[in-house]
Design a protein around this motif. Structure first.
Motif, PDB file in Angstrom:
ATOM      1  N   ASN A   1       0.722  -1.204  -0.087  1.00  0.00           N
ATOM      2  CA  ASN A   1      -0.083  -0.201  -0.044  1.00  0.00           C
ATOM      3  C   ASN A   1       0.755   1.250  -0.013  1.00  0.00           C
ATOM      4  O   ASN A   1       2.109   1.125   0.251  1.00  0.00           O
ATOM      5  CB  ASN A   1      -0.911   0.197   1.165  1.00  0.00           C
ATOM      6  N   VAL A   2       0.129   2.332  -0.317  1.00  0.00           N
ATOM      7  CA  VAL A   2       0.926   3.604  -0.319  1.00  0.00           C
ATOM      8  C   VAL A   2       1.616   3.846   1.306  1.00  0.00           C
ATOM      9  O   VAL A   2       0.530   3.765   2.149  1.00  0.00           O
ATOM     10  CB  VAL A   2      -0.033   4.779  -0.741  1.00  0.00           C
TER      11      VAL A   2
ATOM     12  N   GLY B   1       6.946  17.336  -1.516  1.00  0.00           N
ATOM     13  CA  GLY B   1       5.835  18.153  -2.109  1.00  0.00           C
ATOM     14  C   GLY B   1       5.586  19.540  -1.243  1.00  0.00           C
ATOM     15  O   GLY B   1       4.617  20.234  -1.678  1.00  0.00           O
TER      16      GLY B   1
ATOM     17  N   ILE C   1       6.712   3.475  -0.973  1.00  0.00           N
ATOM     18  CA  ILE C   1       5.908   3.670  -2.039  1.00  0.00           C
ATOM     19  C   ILE C   1       4.768   4.889  -1.798  1.00  0.00           C
ATOM     20  O   ILE C   1       4.409   5.233  -0.715  1.00  0.00           O
ATOM     21  CB  ILE C   1       4.859   2.547  -2.093  1.00  0.00           C
ATOM     22  N   ILE C   2       5.059   5.731  -2.672  1.00  0.00           N
ATOM     23  CA  ILE C   2       4.415   7.183  -2.560  1.00  0.00           C
ATOM     24  C   ILE C   2       3.287   7.339  -3.579  1.00  0.00           C
ATOM     25  O   ILE C   2       2.439   8.085  -3.429  1.00  0.00           O
ATOM     26  CB  ILE C   2       5.630   8.353  -2.774  1.00  0.00           C
ATOM     27  N   ASN C   3       3.048   6.315  -4.448  1.00  0.00           N
ATOM     28  CA  ASN C   3       1.807   6.123  -5.250  1.00  0.00           C
ATOM     29  C   ASN C   3       1.677   5.115  -5.764  1.00  0.00           C
ATOM     30  O   ASN C   3       2.544   4.313  -6.264  1.00  0.00           O
ATOM     31  CB  ASN C   3       2.039   7.397  -6.632  1.00  0.00           C
ATOM     32  N   LEU C   4       0.429   4.555  -5.804  1.00  0.00           N
ATOM     33  CA  LEU C   4       0.076   3.304  -6.188  1.00  0.00           C
ATOM     34  C   LEU C   4      -1.485   3.358  -6.871  1.00  0.00           C
ATOM     35  O   LEU C   4      -2.463   3.133  -5.999  1.00  0.00           O
ATOM     36  CB  LEU C   4       0.018   2.335  -4.966  1.00  0.00           C
ATOM     37  N   PRO C   5      -1.543   4.016  -7.926  1.00  0.00           N
ATOM     38  CA  PRO C   5      -2.793   4.354  -8.747  1.00  0.00           C
ATOM     39  C   PRO C   5      -3.902   3.259  -9.214  1.00  0.00           C
ATOM     40  O   PRO C   5      -4.889   3.572  -9.614  1.00  0.00           O
ATOM     41  CB  PRO C   5      -2.420   5.270  -9.728  1.00  0.00           C
ATOM     42  N   TYR C   6      -3.406   2.152  -9.029  1.00  0.00           N
ATOM     43  CA  TYR C   6      -4.084   0.866  -9.754  1.00  0.00           C
ATOM     44  C   TYR C   6      -4.682  -0.103  -8.752  1.00  0.00           C
ATOM     45  O   TYR C   6      -4.222  -0.035  -7.663  1.00  0.00           O
ATOM     46  CB  TYR C   6      -3.267   0.190 -10.594  1.00  0.00           C
TER      47      TYR C   6
ATOM     48  N   LYS D   1       7.737  16.478   4.224  1.00  0.00           N
ATOM     49  CA  LYS D   1       7.229  15.642   3.577  1.00  0.00           C
ATOM     50  C   LYS D   1       7.569  16.022   1.946  1.00  0.00           C
ATOM     51  O   LYS D   1       7.468  17.406   1.880  1.00  0.00           O
ATOM     52  CB  LYS D   1       5.912  15.339   3.638  1.00  0.00           C
TER      53      LYS D   1
ATOM     54  N   ALA E   1       3.712   1.621  -9.611  1.00  0.00           N
ATOM     55  CA  ALA E   1       3.949   2.122  -8.227  1.00  0.00           C
ATOM     56  C   ALA E   1       5.044   3.369  -8.405  1.00  0.00           C
ATOM     57  O   ALA E   1       6.077   3.074  -9.381  1.00  0.00           O
ATOM     58  CB  ALA E   1       4.269   1.137  -7.250  1.00  0.00           C
ATOM     59  N   THR E   2       4.788   4.272  -7.599  1.00  0.00           N
ATOM     60  CA  THR E   2       6.239   5.231  -7.690  1.00  0.00           C
ATOM     61  C   THR E   2       6.791   5.135  -6.134  1.00  0.00           C
ATOM     62  O   THR E   2       6.180   5.066  -5.159  1.00  0.00           O
ATOM     63  CB  THR E   2       5.704   6.800  -7.776  1.00  0.00           C
TER      64      THR E   2
END
Length: 230
Positions: A11-12, A139, A47-52, A137, A65-66
């Motif tokens: 997970n993110v 961003g 993991i900072i992005n998991l859009p699927y 963090k 994933a990113t």
């Protein structure tokens, strides 16, 4: 590989290691034997992005994933070219964030782009915090005070106290008789709010920082600002 996502193991926010399995994809075609293919992390990090989601169809060019390294954060800013001669690695900086507005973080310059941007007339500068902090963090926007010059044990007064008189920089000080006296000063380095005085004042002088006065006028002191070593 291309196919349909059948299982997601992370997970993110989860930490992963290089080659660790993140998800499984079924690349088989209708009528062929099912064979899940593992999708592995290519680097270690968070993991900072998991859009699927499970059931989504992805291709071999899809970034499932990113993954980022939250321990190696950098702060980037663009500094006006008029300060370019001062920019160098190791300069100190003071940083604040909206998430902790009352706290100041210390940082240092780690790289300076040697080229001035032709459109913005700025140089890109990169900083790193002296100490890692989980509240900072990726961003986030940072407010940075970059120390391009530093002087110790000098006289400093507010910029608002300095007046121009006959093309000379002057300030009004309070005499022992509580009258205003104009004195000519010489300025040193300055920032947006304060200025160093290299001549014209001595420690202990009371400087008038607000109000309208004339030389020799009797004054009523509403508040004083006594010069101290800074």
């Amino acid at each position: 590989t291309s196919g349909k996502i059948t299982k997601i193991l992370k997970n993110v926010g989860d930490s992963v290691k290089n080659k660790e399995i993140i998800a499984y994809i079924d690349p088989s075609k209708p009528g062929s034997t099912y064979a899940a293919s593992p999708i592995k992390a290519t680097v270690s990090g968070t993991i900072i992005n998991l859009p699927y989601h499970i059931g989504d169809t992805v291709s071999s060019s899809t970034a499932l994933a990113t993954i980022g390294s939250l321990d190696d954060l950098e702060i980037t800013l663009n500094v006006s070219e008029k300060y370019s001669s001062y920019l160098k690695n190791g300069l100190n900086a003071y940083v604040s964030f909206l998430s902790a507005p009352d706290e100041i973080f210390t940082a240092k310059v780690t790289s300076v782009n040697p080229v001035v941007n032709a459109l913005s007339r700025t140089q890109k500068v990169t900083l790193e915090l002296d100490k890692k902090d989980v509240r900072v963090k990726p961003g986030m926007f940072a407010q940075v005070r970059l120390v391009i010059q530093e002087k110790n044990d000098v006289i400093v007064i507010p910029q608002t106290a300095v007046k121009l008189y006959n093309d000379e920089k002057t300030v009004f000080i309070v005499t022992p008789e509580e009258t205003a006296r104009r004195v000519v000063i010489t300025e040193g380095i300055s920032n947006d709010t304060e200025v160093q005085i290299t001549s014209g004042l001595v420690y202990g002088d009371k400087v008038i920082t607000a109000g309208s006065v004339t030389d020799g006028a009797k004054i009523k002191i509403a508040g004083t600002n006594q010069i101290e070593s800074n």
